[in-house]
Design an enzyme around this catalytic site. Structure first.
Site, PDB file in Angstrom:
ATOM      1  N   ASP A  28     -15.808   9.682  -2.114  1.00  0.00           N
ATOM      2  CA  ASP A  28     -14.553   9.502  -1.387  1.00  0.00           C
ATOM      3  C   ASP A  28     -14.132  10.877  -0.880  1.00  0.00           C
ATOM      4  O   ASP A  28     -14.708  11.905  -1.265  1.00  0.00           O
ATOM      5  CB  ASP A  28     -13.497   8.897  -2.324  1.00  0.00           C
ATOM      6  CG  ASP A  28     -12.226   8.455  -1.602  1.00  0.00           C
ATOM      7  OD1 ASP A  28     -12.238   8.403  -0.352  1.00  0.00           O
ATOM      8  OD2 ASP A  28     -11.226   8.180  -2.280  1.00  0.00           O
ATOM      9  N   GLN A  78     -10.034  -2.769  -2.578  1.00  0.00           N
ATOM     10  CA  GLN A  78     -11.220  -2.037  -2.143  1.00  0.00           C
ATOM     11  C   GLN A  78     -12.403  -2.331  -3.053  1.00  0.00           C
ATOM     12  O   GLN A  78     -13.538  -2.522  -2.600  1.00  0.00           O
ATOM     13  CB  GLN A  78     -10.928  -0.529  -2.144  1.00  0.00           C
ATOM     14  CG  GLN A  78     -12.125   0.354  -1.799  1.00  0.00           C
ATOM     15  CD  GLN A  78     -12.530   0.256  -0.349  1.00  0.00           C
ATOM     16  OE1 GLN A  78     -11.705   0.434   0.545  1.00  0.00           O
ATOM     17  NE2 GLN A  78     -13.799  -0.037  -0.089  1.00  0.00           N
ATOM     18  N   ARG A  93       0.871  -1.177   0.000  1.00  0.00           N
ATOM     19  CA  ARG A  93       0.000   0.000   0.000  1.00  0.00           C
ATOM     20  C   ARG A  93       0.904   1.222   0.000  1.00  0.00           C
ATOM     21  O   ARG A  93       1.671   1.437   0.948  1.00  0.00           O
ATOM     22  CB  ARG A  93      -0.913   0.009   1.226  1.00  0.00           C
ATOM     23  CG  ARG A  93      -1.814   1.243   1.315  1.00  0.00           C
ATOM     24  CD  ARG A  93      -2.633   1.212   2.598  1.00  0.00           C
ATOM     25  NE  ARG A  93      -3.327   2.475   2.808  1.00  0.00           N
ATOM     26  CZ  ARG A  93      -4.555   2.740   2.387  1.00  0.00           C
ATOM     27  NH1 ARG A  93      -5.229   1.821   1.722  1.00  0.00           N
ATOM     28  NH2 ARG A  93      -5.120   3.913   2.624  1.00  0.00           N
ATOM     29  N   HIS A 120      -7.156   1.055  -6.655  1.00  0.00           N
ATOM     30  CA  HIS A 120      -7.387   0.456  -5.340  1.00  0.00           C
ATOM     31  C   HIS A 120      -8.175  -0.848  -5.528  1.00  0.00           C
ATOM     32  O   HIS A 120      -9.335  -0.955  -5.126  1.00  0.00           O
ATOM     33  CB  HIS A 120      -8.169   1.441  -4.469  1.00  0.00           C
ATOM     34  CG  HIS A 120      -8.078   1.181  -2.999  1.00  0.00           C
ATOM     35  ND1 HIS A 120      -7.524   0.034  -2.471  1.00  0.00           N
ATOM     36  CD2 HIS A 120      -8.492   1.921  -1.929  1.00  0.00           C
ATOM     37  CE1 HIS A 120      -7.588   0.082  -1.151  1.00  0.00           C
ATOM     38  NE2 HIS A 120      -8.168   1.208  -0.801  1.00  0.00           N
ATOM     39  N   ARG A 131     -14.161  -5.611   3.421  1.00  0.00           N
ATOM     40  CA  ARG A 131     -12.739  -5.583   3.058  1.00  0.00           C
ATOM     41  C   ARG A 131     -12.052  -6.871   3.521  1.00  0.00           C
ATOM     42  O   ARG A 131     -11.230  -7.443   2.804  1.00  0.00           O
ATOM     43  CB  ARG A 131     -12.026  -4.384   3.708  1.00  0.00           C
ATOM     44  CG  ARG A 131     -12.419  -3.005   3.230  1.00  0.00           C
ATOM     45  CD  ARG A 131     -12.089  -2.752   1.771  1.00  0.00           C
ATOM     46  NE  ARG A 131     -10.712  -3.055   1.416  1.00  0.00           N
ATOM     47  CZ  ARG A 131      -9.643  -2.303   1.687  1.00  0.00           C
ATOM     48  NH1 ARG A 131      -9.791  -1.163   2.352  1.00  0.00           N
ATOM     49  NH2 ARG A 131      -8.429  -2.659   1.280  1.00  0.00           N
ATOM     50  N   CYS A 171     -15.437   4.585   1.040  1.00  0.00           N
ATOM     51  CA  CYS A 171     -14.360   3.670   1.446  1.00  0.00           C
ATOM     52  C   CYS A 171     -13.765   4.025   2.807  1.00  0.00           C
ATOM     53  O   CYS A 171     -12.993   3.238   3.359  1.00  0.00           O
ATOM     54  CB  CYS A 171     -13.285   3.608   0.371  1.00  0.00           C
ATOM     55  SG  CYS A 171     -12.555   5.192  -0.075  1.00  0.00           S
TER      56      CYS A 171
END
Length: 342
Positions: A235, A140, A110, A137, A328, A276
């Site tokens: 987001d 996600q 990440r 991502h 997740r 998210c």
């Protein structure tokens, strides 16, 4: 046709087929059911395996999801945080990858540059999972579309609106996910943002829409965009790692693209809201308080700490962001199991 992902890296969703993406979503749902039934307790297929989770950017959800998912599967986990590695500083990414590949059966990364993920894939010799880069991502998005499928079943021809900073990694990944699922996606935000989406990614998505159904369009009117929507997704307007000074510019650009109840009312009655996380929906964090204090007079829309979504929407029954967050873990479990287990 059976799907076999053993030895594969989840570096970009665009390196997968529609069938492979659907497999990961469906396996995520199956593993969640198994977890709720307690079946994971005596079924740990990855005992003896070890994974490294390598973070240049901290994250509560991504770290916890990988650690719990790996533990449920029986695998050992080593967390390497932003200060725990010299990768790219005193040691090249290539050399770091070669070392980690000798110790571990899989590596999560990440960070910032997609090229770092590409290097880990090239030199480690083990599956690499993209936990977030500036470009994409993918872990996600498997969770997001799992959440949608739990709610709606078949996603083909469902409508999703991504509103706000749709050029960012989550916005672009949502577009990719919609293309794999034959959905109609509306990217709602400033018109010039569409020029910042990678042209190659856009072309690949358009090809997927042609193959799978669905459509892509852009809008600058959030109420028109929300009409008959099944999903509204947003987001943060400023991402982790970007300077606080950027809030002024982004709020100026995005102030007309806050998710509020007017948007929700324009959508279908059973519309779900996704985020998210973390979300700026009140003044309960130091960042949101600072934004409200510093910029609330200039931009009344953020005077209460609300930015990309109002607290009214966030506290409503439409909000499925916490289901999404839980998912997740289940979806990451599916990714790990598919690539280093079976």
């Amino acid at each position: 046709m059976p799907v076999n992902l053993k030895g594969r890296s989840l570096d970009s969703l665009l390196n997968f087929t529609t069938e492979e993406v659907q497999h990961l979503i469906d396996l995520s749902i199956d593993l969640k059911k198994a977890k709720y039934q307690g079946l994971h307790i005596n079924n740990r297929p990855l005992v003896g395996k070890n994974i490294a989770i390598l973070f240049q950017k901290d994250s509560t959800r991504t770290r916890c999801a990988f650690e719990v998912a790996a533990s449920d599967l029986g695998a050992g986990v080593t967390y390497i945080g932003p200060s725990g590695s010299n990768m790219g500083k005193k040691e090249s990414i290539e050399d770091t990858a070669k070392v980690l590949g000798r110790f571990y059966d899989g590596i999560e990364f990440r960070g910032f540059a997609q090229s770092d993920v590409d290097a880990l894939v090239k030199y480690s010799g083990v599956p690499v999972w993209n936990g977030l880069t500036d470009d994409e991502h993918p872990t996600q998005i498997i969770a997001d579309f799992m959440t949608m499928k739990e709610k709606f079943g078949n996603l083909k021809n469902k409508k999703i609106v991504f509103i706000g900073d749709y050029k960012n990694n989550v916005g672009v990944s949502t577009m990719i996910g919609a293309a794999f699922n034959g959905m109609h996606v509306v990217m709602c935000g400033p018109d010039n943002y569409k020029n910042e989406i990678d042209k190659n990614v856009l072309a690949k998505c358009i090809e997927l829409f042609k193959r799978n159904g669905g459509s892509l369009r852009f809008s600058t009117d959030k109420i028109l965009a929300a009409q008959d929507a099944d999903v509204i997704y947003t987001d943060v307007w400023v991402s982790l790692g970007e300077p606080f000074e950027l809030f002024d510019k982004r709020i100026g650009e995005l102030k007309n693209f806050q998710v509020d109840m007017n948007m929700i009312k324009a959508a279908k009655n059973d519309v779900i809201f996704l985020h998210c996380l973390p979300a700026f929906h009140d003044d309960h964090t130091s960042f949101s308080k600072e934004v409200a204090t510093t910029l609330g007079a200039k931009y009344p829309i953020v005077a209460k700490g609300e930015m990309e979504v109002t607290d009214e929407v966030f506290q409503s029954l439409h909000n499925k962001a916490f289901d999404q967050a839980e998912n997740r873990m289940h979806s990451i479990k599916a990714i790990i199991l598919s690539t280093i287990g079976y």
